[in-house]
Design a protein around this motif. Sequence first.
Motif, PDB file in Angstrom:
ATOM      1  N   ASN A   1     -44.755 -14.607  21.494  1.00 29.51           N
ATOM      2  CA  ASN A   1     -45.665 -15.345  20.618  1.00 29.51           C
ATOM      3  C   ASN A   1     -46.406 -16.435  21.388  1.00 29.51           C
ATOM      4  O   ASN A   1     -47.608 -16.639  21.193  1.00 29.51           O
TER       5      ASN A   1
ATOM      6  N   THR B   1     -40.138 -15.251  20.769  1.00 32.94           N
ATOM      7  CA  THR B   1     -40.803 -16.548  20.854  1.00 32.94           C
ATOM      8  C   THR B   1     -41.682 -16.619  22.106  1.00 32.94           C
ATOM      9  O   THR B   1     -42.833 -17.069  22.033  1.00 32.94           O
TER      10      THR B   1
ATOM     11  N   GLU C   1     -35.424 -15.185  21.352  1.00 28.56           N
ATOM     12  CA  GLU C   1     -36.143 -16.034  22.294  1.00 28.56           C
ATOM     13  C   GLU C   1     -37.263 -15.266  22.983  1.00 28.56           C
ATOM     14  O   GLU C   1     -38.339 -15.821  23.244  1.00 28.56           O
TER      15      GLU C   1
END
Length: 83
Positions: free
Chosen positions: A73, A70, A67
């Motif tokens: 990103n 993520t 996570e």
Amino acid sequence: MSVLENFEDWKGFLHDRVEQARSLGMDNQMIANMAQEIGDYLAQEVHPENGEEKLLKQMWEVSTEEEQQTLANIMVKLVGQTH
């Protein structure tokens, strides 16, 4: 004034660093990996200066490593689109 005091300034700073990394030939995955390392450092060592940074820190702290990748990103994507 620190770049961390204003979230828009922080995003601008990140945008500049992402563009610099791209100009050095780094691909998106390398940039995202670097962003995750920076996120780890910030979460552990830097006191958040505004509400947005506090939220990001809280999200980072409750996230799994996947996570966190993520979130890194998403931050790279966000600063790439807003400047």
